[in-house]
Design a protein around this motif. Structure first.
Motif, PDB file in Angstrom:
ATOM      1  N   ASP A 217       0.849  -1.195   0.000  1.00  0.00           N
ATOM      2  CA  ASP A 217       0.000   0.000   0.000  1.00  0.00           C
ATOM      3  C   ASP A 217       0.888   1.250   0.000  1.00  0.00           C
ATOM      4  O   ASP A 217       1.130   1.868   1.032  1.00  0.00           O
ATOM      5  CB  ASP A 217      -0.912  -0.025   1.237  1.00  0.00           C
ATOM      6  N   ASP A 218       1.369   1.605  -1.176  1.00  0.00           N
ATOM      7  CA  ASP A 218       2.318   2.710  -1.319  1.00  0.00           C
ATOM      8  C   ASP A 218       1.545   3.970  -1.692  1.00  0.00           C
ATOM      9  O   ASP A 218       1.389   4.310  -2.864  1.00  0.00           O
ATOM     10  CB  ASP A 218       3.346   2.365  -2.390  1.00  0.00           C
ATOM     11  N   LEU A 219       1.071   4.693  -0.680  1.00  0.00           N
ATOM     12  CA  LEU A 219       0.204   5.846  -0.888  1.00  0.00           C
ATOM     13  C   LEU A 219       0.974   7.084  -1.344  1.00  0.00           C
ATOM     14  O   LEU A 219       2.155   7.252  -1.016  1.00  0.00           O
ATOM     15  CB  LEU A 219      -0.548   6.167   0.402  1.00  0.00           C
ATOM     16  N   ALA A 220       0.270   7.969  -2.025  1.00  0.00           N
ATOM     17  CA  ALA A 220       0.859   9.229  -2.474  1.00  0.00           C
ATOM     18  C   ALA A 220       0.960  10.247  -1.345  1.00  0.00           C
ATOM     19  O   ALA A 220       1.418  11.365  -1.563  1.00  0.00           O
ATOM     20  CB  ALA A 220       0.009   9.813  -3.603  1.00  0.00           C
ATOM     21  N   LEU A 221       0.576   9.856  -0.144  1.00  0.00           N
ATOM     22  CA  LEU A 221       0.574  10.775   0.992  1.00  0.00           C
ATOM     23  C   LEU A 221       1.884  10.775   1.768  1.00  0.00           C
ATOM     24  O   LEU A 221       2.184  11.727   2.473  1.00  0.00           O
ATOM     25  CB  LEU A 221      -0.574  10.406   1.952  1.00  0.00           C
ATOM     26  N   SER A 222       2.644   9.688   1.658  1.00  0.00           N
ATOM     27  CA  SER A 222       3.857   9.553   2.465  1.00  0.00           C
ATOM     28  C   SER A 222       5.046   9.149   1.609  1.00  0.00           C
ATOM     29  O   SER A 222       4.898   8.437   0.612  1.00  0.00           O
ATOM     30  CB  SER A 222       3.641   8.506   3.559  1.00  0.00           C
ATOM     31  N   THR A 223       6.217   9.592   2.028  1.00  0.00           N
ATOM     32  CA  THR A 223       7.459   9.219   1.338  1.00  0.00           C
ATOM     33  C   THR A 223       8.051   7.921   1.877  1.00  0.00           C
ATOM     34  O   THR A 223       9.047   7.432   1.359  1.00  0.00           O
ATOM     35  CB  THR A 223       8.504  10.333   1.503  1.00  0.00           C
ATOM     36  N   ARG A 224       7.421   7.356   2.924  1.00  0.00           N
ATOM     37  CA  ARG A 224       8.046   6.249   3.631  1.00  0.00           C
ATOM     38  C   ARG A 224       7.714   4.879   3.068  1.00  0.00           C
ATOM     39  O   ARG A 224       8.400   3.889   3.356  1.00  0.00           O
ATOM     40  CB  ARG A 224       7.656   6.298   5.114  1.00  0.00           C
ATOM     41  N   GLY A 225       6.660   4.758   2.319  1.00  0.00           N
ATOM     42  CA  GLY A 225       6.296   3.457   1.787  1.00  0.00           C
ATOM     43  C   GLY A 225       5.191   2.783   2.578  1.00  0.00           C
ATOM     44  O   GLY A 225       4.607   3.364   3.492  1.00  0.00           O
ATOM     45  N   PRO A 226       4.897   1.522   2.235  1.00  0.00           N
ATOM     46  CA  PRO A 226       3.739   0.830   2.798  1.00  0.00           C
ATOM     47  C   PRO A 226       3.726   0.699   4.318  1.00  0.00           C
ATOM     48  O   PRO A 226       2.639   0.655   4.910  1.00  0.00           O
ATOM     49  CB  PRO A 226       3.803  -0.555   2.138  1.00  0.00           C
ATOM     50  N   ASP A 227       4.892   0.615   4.985  1.00  0.00           N
ATOM     51  CA  ASP A 227       4.855   0.416   6.429  1.00  0.00           C
ATOM     52  C   ASP A 227       4.325   1.645   7.176  1.00  0.00           C
ATOM     53  O   ASP A 227       4.059   1.589   8.372  1.00  0.00           O
ATOM     54  CB  ASP A 227       6.225   0.012   6.968  1.00  0.00           C
ATOM     55  N   TRP A 228       4.136   2.755   6.460  1.00  0.00           N
ATOM     56  CA  TRP A 228       3.527   3.955   7.053  1.00  0.00           C
ATOM     57  C   TRP A 228       2.150   3.655   7.635  1.00  0.00           C
ATOM     58  O   TRP A 228       1.774   4.182   8.681  1.00  0.00           O
ATOM     59  CB  TRP A 228       3.442   5.031   5.973  1.00  0.00           C
ATOM     60  N   THR A 229       1.384   2.773   6.960  1.00  0.00           N
ATOM     61  CA  THR A 229       0.028   2.483   7.422  1.00  0.00           C
ATOM     62  C   THR A 229       0.005   1.556   8.636  1.00  0.00           C
ATOM     63  O   THR A 229      -1.071   1.278   9.167  1.00  0.00           O
ATOM     64  CB  THR A 229      -0.826   1.876   6.290  1.00  0.00           C
ATOM     65  N   ALA A 230       1.161   1.082   9.076  1.00  0.00           N
ATOM     66  CA  ALA A 230       1.239   0.297  10.309  1.00  0.00           C
ATOM     67  C   ALA A 230       1.475   1.173  11.534  1.00  0.00           C
ATOM     68  O   ALA A 230       1.462   0.679  12.662  1.00  0.00           O
ATOM     69  CB  ALA A 230       2.338  -0.758  10.206  1.00  0.00           C
ATOM     70  N   ASP A 231       1.693   2.476  11.341  1.00  0.00           N
ATOM     71  CA  ASP A 231       1.948   3.382  12.468  1.00  0.00           C
ATOM     72  C   ASP A 231       0.874   3.347  13.549  1.00  0.00           C
ATOM     73  O   ASP A 231       1.197   3.429  14.744  1.00  0.00           O
ATOM     74  CB  ASP A 231       2.117   4.821  11.975  1.00  0.00           C
ATOM     75  N   PRO A 232      -0.421   3.253  13.182  1.00  0.00           N
ATOM     76  CA  PRO A 232      -1.430   3.198  14.245  1.00  0.00           C
ATOM     77  C   PRO A 232      -1.232   2.017  15.202  1.00  0.00           C
ATOM     78  O   PRO A 232      -1.694   2.059  16.341  1.00  0.00           O
ATOM     79  CB  PRO A 232      -2.750   3.067  13.471  1.00  0.00           C
ATOM     80  N   TYR A 233      -0.528   0.992  14.727  1.00  0.00           N
ATOM     81  CA  TYR A 233      -0.182  -0.144  15.599  1.00  0.00           C
ATOM     82  C   TYR A 233       1.121   0.115  16.338  1.00  0.00           C
ATOM     83  O   TYR A 233       1.194   0.018  17.569  1.00  0.00           O
ATOM     84  CB  TYR A 233      -0.061  -1.410  14.756  1.00  0.00           C
ATOM     85  N   THR A 234       2.158   0.487  15.619  1.00  0.00           N
ATOM     86  CA  THR A 234       3.489   0.598  16.231  1.00  0.00           C
ATOM     87  C   THR A 234       3.617   1.799  17.162  1.00  0.00           C
ATOM     88  O   THR A 234       4.399   1.750  18.122  1.00  0.00           O
ATOM     89  CB  THR A 234       4.573   0.686  15.141  1.00  0.00           C
ATOM     90  N   LEU A 235       2.876   2.859  16.927  1.00  0.00           N
ATOM     91  CA  LEU A 235       3.029   4.084  17.708  1.00  0.00           C
ATOM     92  C   LEU A 235       1.981   4.265  18.794  1.00  0.00           C
ATOM     93  O   LEU A 235       2.045   5.235  19.558  1.00  0.00           O
ATOM     94  CB  LEU A 235       3.008   5.303  16.779  1.00  0.00           C
ATOM     95  N   SER A 236       1.010   3.371  18.885  1.00  0.00           N
ATOM     96  CA  SER A 236       0.001   3.471  19.938  1.00  0.00           C
ATOM     97  C   SER A 236       0.330   2.510  21.071  1.00  0.00           C
ATOM     98  O   SER A 236       1.208   1.654  20.949  1.00  0.00           O
ATOM     99  CB  SER A 236      -1.391   3.176  19.374  1.00  0.00           C
ATOM    100  N   ARG A 237      -0.370   2.670  22.166  1.00  0.00           N
ATOM    101  CA  ARG A 237      -0.107   1.851  23.348  1.00  0.00           C
ATOM    102  C   ARG A 237      -1.256   0.865  23.578  1.00  0.00           C
ATOM    103  O   ARG A 237      -2.278   0.914  22.914  1.00  0.00           O
ATOM    104  CB  ARG A 237       0.047   2.757  24.578  1.00  0.00           C
ATOM    105  N   GLY A 238      -1.043  -0.013  24.533  1.00  0.00           N
ATOM    106  CA  GLY A 238      -2.115  -0.904  24.946  1.00  0.00           C
ATOM    107  C   GLY A 238      -2.200  -2.167  24.128  1.00  0.00           C
ATOM    108  O   GLY A 238      -1.279  -2.553  23.399  1.00  0.00           O
TER     109      GLY A 238
END
Length: 312
Positions: A217-238
């Motif tokens: 999922d390589d969106l035109a919104l980010s320069t980082r690539g597909p793992d950008w959409t995993a941030d809600p998992y990696t950067l949240s707690r609980g």
């Protein structure tokens, strides 16, 4: 119990559903009344609720592959047409545009406030809904909406203010193909068209949640690539889980519609995987049944061709 040979997963016996739309909630300060769709099982009581927010440009008739599956699996699914929908066609200079993200959250809160009215408007549904078990879900822009309801903080692009817009009535979230953090990872396109992504803080999300991300999922919104959409998992707690859909692009094989022209990675098995894992998670987090979720965690912990499931 139903088994799905293509994915190796199991699920509940599915039931018939009823769908009613449009149900209209008056919203004078919004500029447009809020149109809502409710899809629910025809049988059962104490039914949990999924509050679903569509992706940018969609409407209350979208995402039938998910909505139908969740409802037939025992959930009342409520959808709205948000102001960014192509059905409404806001002018480019409409003053509401910079606040589209906020109007979406207000839409969800209005639905929660009027849940009893909506329940009564669906034939045979009154008295069968459990208002204490509500999960927010959404795809793409809708994933941000669901995230805000459980604690995601967004810096207002107009005022610079950061507010807590979470709602205690929401117990958990399901975020599909959702934006990651902003900052210098955003493209010029994102800065120009989605200024509400410039500064997102996931650290306040402590409610349980499932994040679904495609590894292509390589969106035109980010320069980082597909793992950008995993941030809600990696950067949240609980208590969080991440389903990585192998080969999945933004529509995860076609979850946005049964015949969606926007799907670039059409794959029925991929759609089935997302259907089954999300339903298993919904049944798990609302304490209906834990068996299917435990099975999914086992089956998808190894080298499965369709996806990988991890938790923290």
């Amino acid at each position: 119990m139903t088994t799905y040979p293509g994915t190796g997963l199991s699920g509940p016996t599915l039931t018939t559903t009823v769908s009613v739309r449009p149900l209209v909630l008056l919203a004078p300060q919004r500029g447009e009344d809020l149109h809502v769709r409710v899809t629910a099982p025809t049988t059962g009581s104490g039914l949990p609720v999924v509050l679903f927010a569509h992706g940018f440009g969609s409407d209350l008739d979208g995402y039938a592959p998910l909505v139908d599956h969740w409802a037939s699996g025992g959930f009342v699914v409520v959808q709205a047409t948000h102001l960014d929908s192509k059905r409404l066609v806001l002018p480019a200079d409409d003053p509401r545009r910079p606040q589209l993200w906020r109007y979406r959250v207000q839409d969800m809160r209005r639905i929660l406030d009027e849940l009893t009215f909506l329940e009564a408007a669906v034939p045979g549904l009154a008295g069968r809904v459990d208002h204490s078990r509500i999960v927010a879900a959404g795809h793409s822009f809708g994933g941000q909406t669901a995230g805000i309801l459980v604690g995601l903080r967004v810096r207002d692009p107009q005022t610079g203010a950061v507010e807590d817009l979470s709602d205690t009535r929401v117990m958990a979230s399901v975020q599909l193909a959702t934006a990651g953090k902003g900052g210098d990872e955003l493209t010029p396109f994102a800065h120009a068209n989605a200024p509400w992504l410039r500064d997102q803080d996931f650290s306040h999300i402590t409610a349980p949640g499932l994040v679904v991300a495609g590894d292509n999922d390589d969106l035109a919104l980010s320069t980082r690539g597909p793992d950008w959409t995993a941030d809600p998992y990696t950067l949240s707690r609980g208590n969080k889980s991440l389903l990585t859909v192998r080969g999945g692009e933004h529509s995860h094989g076609g979850i946005s519609d049964y015949r969606s022209a926007e799907t670039t990675d059409e794959n029925p098995d991929r759609v089935a995987l997302v259907q089954q894992v999300t339903l298993a998670y919904l049944r798990h987090i609302t304490a209906i049944d834990h068996t299917d979720w435990n099975t999914a965690r086992t089956v998808l912990s190894a080298d499965h061709p369709l996806g990988h499931l991890e938790s923290k």
